[in-house]
Design a protein around this motif. Structure first.
Motif, short mmCIF file in Angstrom:
data_model
loop_
_atom_site.label_atom_id
_atom_site.label_comp_id
_atom_site.label_asym_id
_atom_site.label_seq_id
_atom_site.Cartn_x
_atom_site.Cartn_y
_atom_site.Cartn_z
N VAL A 47 0.75 -1.25 -0.22
CA VAL A 47 -0.19 -0.02 0.03
C VAL A 47 0.82 1.28 -0.03
O VAL A 47 0.64 2.08 -0.83
CB VAL A 47 -1.02 0.00 1.23
CG1 VAL A 47 -1.66 1.23 1.24
CG2 VAL A 47 -2.00 -1.26 1.04
N ILE A 48 1.79 1.16 0.73
CA ILE A 48 2.85 2.47 1.04
C ILE A 48 3.70 2.69 -0.35
O ILE A 48 3.61 3.81 -0.76
CB ILE A 48 3.99 2.10 1.97
CG1 ILE A 48 3.13 2.36 3.47
CG2 ILE A 48 5.03 3.18 1.69
CD1 ILE A 48 4.23 1.95 4.70
N GLN A 49 3.91 1.55 -1.00
CA GLN A 49 4.68 1.75 -2.18
C GLN A 49 3.66 2.19 -3.57
O GLN A 49 4.16 2.95 -4.50
CB GLN A 49 5.24 0.56 -2.68
CG GLN A 49 6.59 0.28 -2.13
CD GLN A 49 7.18 -1.10 -2.68
OE1 GLN A 49 7.21 -1.35 -3.91
NE2 GLN A 49 7.97 -1.64 -1.77
N PHE A 50 2.50 1.72 -3.54
CA PHE A 50 1.72 1.93 -4.67
C PHE A 50 0.23 2.66 -4.60
O PHE A 50 -0.38 3.13 -5.64
CB PHE A 50 1.33 0.55 -5.24
CG PHE A 50 2.11 -0.30 -5.85
CD1 PHE A 50 2.96 0.05 -7.00
CD2 PHE A 50 2.78 -1.30 -5.03
CE1 PHE A 50 3.81 -0.65 -7.47
CE2 PHE A 50 3.86 -1.89 -5.59
CZ PHE A 50 4.58 -1.63 -6.88
N GLN A 51 0.08 3.23 -3.24
CA GLN A 51 -1.24 4.00 -3.07
C GLN A 51 -1.18 5.07 -3.98
O GLN A 51 -2.39 5.28 -4.38
CB GLN A 51 -1.48 4.26 -1.64
CG GLN A 51 -0.53 5.03 -1.03
CD GLN A 51 -0.96 5.36 0.67
OE1 GLN A 51 -1.89 4.82 0.95
NE2 GLN A 51 -0.12 5.84 1.53
N ASP A 52 -0.46 6.15 -4.12
CA ASP A 52 -0.31 7.20 -4.73
C ASP A 52 -0.52 6.99 -6.08
O ASP A 52 -1.24 7.62 -6.93
CB ASP A 52 1.03 8.09 -4.40
CG ASP A 52 0.79 8.61 -3.16
OD1 ASP A 52 -0.23 8.74 -2.58
OD2 ASP A 52 1.92 9.21 -2.55
N LYS A 53 0.45 5.93 -6.63
CA LYS A 53 0.37 5.60 -8.16
C LYS A 53 -1.14 5.15 -8.64
O LYS A 53 -1.68 5.43 -9.53
CB LYS A 53 1.31 4.53 -8.60
CG LYS A 53 2.62 5.13 -8.55
CD LYS A 53 3.72 3.96 -8.79
CE LYS A 53 4.97 4.60 -8.42
NZ LYS A 53 6.09 3.33 -8.50
N VAL A 54 -1.66 4.28 -7.61
CA VAL A 54 -2.95 3.76 -8.10
C VAL A 54 -4.12 4.84 -7.96
O VAL A 54 -4.93 5.00 -8.87
CB VAL A 54 -3.19 2.60 -7.11
CG1 VAL A 54 -5.04 2.11 -7.06
CG2 VAL A 54 -2.63 1.47 -7.31
N PHE A 55 -4.05 5.58 -6.97
CA PHE A 55 -4.97 6.72 -6.80
C PHE A 55 -4.82 7.79 -7.96
O PHE A 55 -6.06 8.17 -8.67
CB PHE A 55 -4.93 7.48 -5.29
CG PHE A 55 -5.89 8.74 -5.39
CD1 PHE A 55 -7.16 8.47 -4.80
CD2 PHE A 55 -5.33 9.95 -5.47
CE1 PHE A 55 -7.74 9.78 -4.90
CE2 PHE A 55 -5.99 10.96 -5.30
CZ PHE A 55 -7.42 10.93 -4.95
N ASN A 56 -3.92 8.23 -8.18
CA ASN A 56 -3.50 9.24 -9.28
C ASN A 56 -3.92 8.61 -10.64
O ASN A 56 -4.61 9.34 -11.47
CB ASN A 56 -2.20 9.85 -9.28
CG ASN A 56 -1.78 10.53 -8.18
OD1 ASN A 56 -2.65 11.19 -7.38
ND2 ASN A 56 -0.55 10.67 -7.95
N THR A 57 -3.76 7.17 -10.84
CA THR A 57 -4.28 6.70 -12.09
C THR A 57 -5.61 6.71 -12.36
O THR A 57 -6.17 7.07 -13.29
CB THR A 57 -3.62 5.42 -12.17
OG1 THR A 57 -2.11 5.50 -12.39
CG2 THR A 57 -4.21 4.78 -13.48
N ALA A 58 -6.12 6.39 -11.02
CA ALA A 58 -7.91 6.40 -11.00
C ALA A 58 -8.28 7.82 -11.09
O ALA A 58 -9.16 7.88 -11.72
CB ALA A 58 -8.15 5.62 -9.76
N LEU A 59 -7.58 8.63 -10.41
CA LEU A 59 -8.10 9.89 -10.44
C LEU A 59 -8.19 10.60 -12.08
O LEU A 59 -9.10 11.34 -12.46
CB LEU A 59 -7.52 10.64 -9.40
CG LEU A 59 -7.83 12.49 -9.42
CD1 LEU A 59 -9.37 12.38 -9.04
CD2 LEU A 59 -6.87 13.36 -8.51
N GLY A 60 -7.07 10.25 -12.55
CA GLY A 60 -6.95 10.78 -13.83
C GLY A 60 -8.09 10.26 -14.58
O GLY A 60 -8.39 10.95 -15.81
N LEU A 61 -8.20 8.91 -14.64
CA LEU A 61 -9.36 8.41 -15.67
C LEU A 61 -10.78 8.75 -15.04
O LEU A 61 -11.62 8.90 -15.95
CB LEU A 61 -9.15 6.88 -15.35
CG LEU A 61 -7.91 6.19 -16.16
CD1 LEU A 61 -7.74 4.79 -15.96
CD2 LEU A 61 -8.14 6.47 -17.72
#
Length: 187
Positions: A22-36
């Motif tokens: 979660v620490i490693q990927f939460q920002d990447k996952v959130f930003n990708t979802a937010l962008g879409l």
């Protein structure tokens, strides 16, 4: 923690491994979802769903790709499924309105705020993201992954399960379509 150690810990159900994931990927996952999705609360929901799916299906992860590629693929898939669902609801809502039900729209986009956009450029970014949202799904996805998440053509090809030349073509068409839409904007 290396990817192998992380995967081993996840497969063994170790809580510290999941926390590290979660620490490693939460920002990447959130930003990708937010962008879409272009909606903060929906992106948060998708982020949670992604990590739940990763936790539940890590045993089926074969390691044919990087862990990050697999997680991006899940994020993109869940986001696009949500968009399709939202569009079905909008169509149903429109049809309901035709037959006299309440006249409120089913979905109202909130003011768009993406963490990667500086405050003074938020209005321009909101316009740009509305235009990106009008792109065909595959172009929009490739564009977000490349321009917002700064992924390489190879990484995008792996996530979308296509070739690098197909990604290049998607991005070229996305840029052409965006230029056309920008030129159609009122001055």
């Amino acid at each position: 923690m290396t990817e192998e150690e992380l995967l081993s810990g996840l497969r063994n159900g170790e809580e510290p491994a999941f926390k590290e994931l979660v620490i490693q990927f939460q920002d990447k996952v959130f930003n990708t979802a937010l962008g879409l999705l272009q909606h903060h609360a929906e992106a948060e929901d998708i982020t949670q769903e992604v990590f739940i799916q990763v936790y539940r299906s890590v045993q089926q992860f074969k390691g044919d790709s990087l862990l990050s590629t697999w997680i991006y693929r899940i994020t993109v898939t869940k986001s696009l499924e949500f968009i399709r669902s939202r569009k079905r609801k909008k169509r149903f809502g429109f049809l309901s309105n035709l037959f006299g039900d309440d006249n409120r729209p089913l979905y109202e986009p909130e003011d768009f705020n993406h963490p990667g956009v500086q405050q003074e450029r938020k209005e321009d970014a909101a316009i740009l993201f509305r235009l990106i949202d009008q792109l065909p799904e595959n172009q929009r996805t490739a564009f977000i992954l490349n321009k917002v998440e700064e992924l390489s053509y190879r990484e995008i090809a792996d996530i979308l399960n296509t070739s690098e030349s197909a990604v290049d073509s998607l991005l070229q068409r996305a840029r052409q379509n965006l230029r056309k839409k920008i030129n159609e904007l009122p001055p």
